[in-house]
Motif scaffolding. Sequence first.
Motif, PDB file in Angstrom:
ATOM      1  N   THR A  39      -1.400   3.394  -0.480  1.00  0.00           N
ATOM      2  CA  THR A  39      -1.478   1.977  -0.834  1.00  0.00           C
ATOM      3  C   THR A  39      -1.848   1.206   0.429  1.00  0.00           C
ATOM      4  OG1 THR A  39       0.867   1.654  -0.422  1.00  0.00           O
ATOM      5  CG2 THR A  39       0.233   2.110  -2.699  1.00  0.00           C
ATOM      6  N   TRP A  44      -1.833  -2.901  -2.730  1.00  0.00           N
ATOM      7  CA  TRP A  44      -2.910  -2.471  -3.626  1.00  0.00           C
ATOM      8  C   TRP A  44      -2.945  -0.945  -3.667  1.00  0.00           C
ATOM      9  CZ3 TRP A  44      -8.273  -0.719  -2.753  1.00  0.00           C
ATOM     10  CH2 TRP A  44      -9.071  -0.822  -3.907  1.00  0.00           C
ATOM     11  N   PRO A  45      -2.893  -0.338  -4.859  1.00  0.00           N
ATOM     12  CA  PRO A  45      -2.854   1.129  -4.983  1.00  0.00           C
ATOM     13  C   PRO A  45      -4.246   1.746  -4.789  1.00  0.00           C
ATOM     14  CG  PRO A  45      -2.822   0.144  -7.153  1.00  0.00           C
ATOM     15  CD  PRO A  45      -2.801  -1.001  -6.157  1.00  0.00           C
ATOM     16  N   CYS A 126      -7.242  -1.867   4.029  1.00  0.00           N
ATOM     17  CA  CYS A 126      -6.671  -0.525   3.934  1.00  0.00           C
ATOM     18  C   CYS A 126      -6.976   0.299   5.185  1.00  0.00           C
ATOM     19  CB  CYS A 126      -7.239   0.204   2.726  1.00  0.00           C
ATOM     20  SG  CYS A 126      -6.893  -0.590   1.156  1.00  0.00           S
TER      21      CYS A 126
END
Length: 142
Positions: A39, A44-45, A126
């Motif tokens: 995540t 957010w996955p 990310c």
Amino acid sequence: MGAWANSLSAQTITDGDTIKQGGVTYRLWGIDAPELAQTCPDGWPAGRTAATRLQALTAGRSIVCQEKDRDRYGRTVAICRASGEDLGAILVREGMAWAFTRFSVDYVDQQEEARIANRGVHEHDCQPAWEWRVQQRAKSGQ
């Protein structure tokens, strides 16, 4: 590696950059998608989202994979296309994966497009999957 191509119709998506078909595991060439459990800092996955997107891109479509290499796990590293569209290019352009420049510069333009448009992993800040894996191994003491 050989220039053979294998046409797939019924496949299993194991994560955002891996397809299994007929006993063969295909790792998509030149990209690195978030790991399933990964995540982003905002929650957010990323890993699940990337796998879901690859599933949607391949569902009901004929997939043709051309072997480029073998990885250290024995997987076939291949360029795979759905109805002629390069799945790696799509995933990187949509921000569902990074160009894996350690092995290939094939998708650098798509990555830059996604970064500028702030799509997917770029929007959610990310950590690249290769950095995330190193961090996870350090946490588990491996």
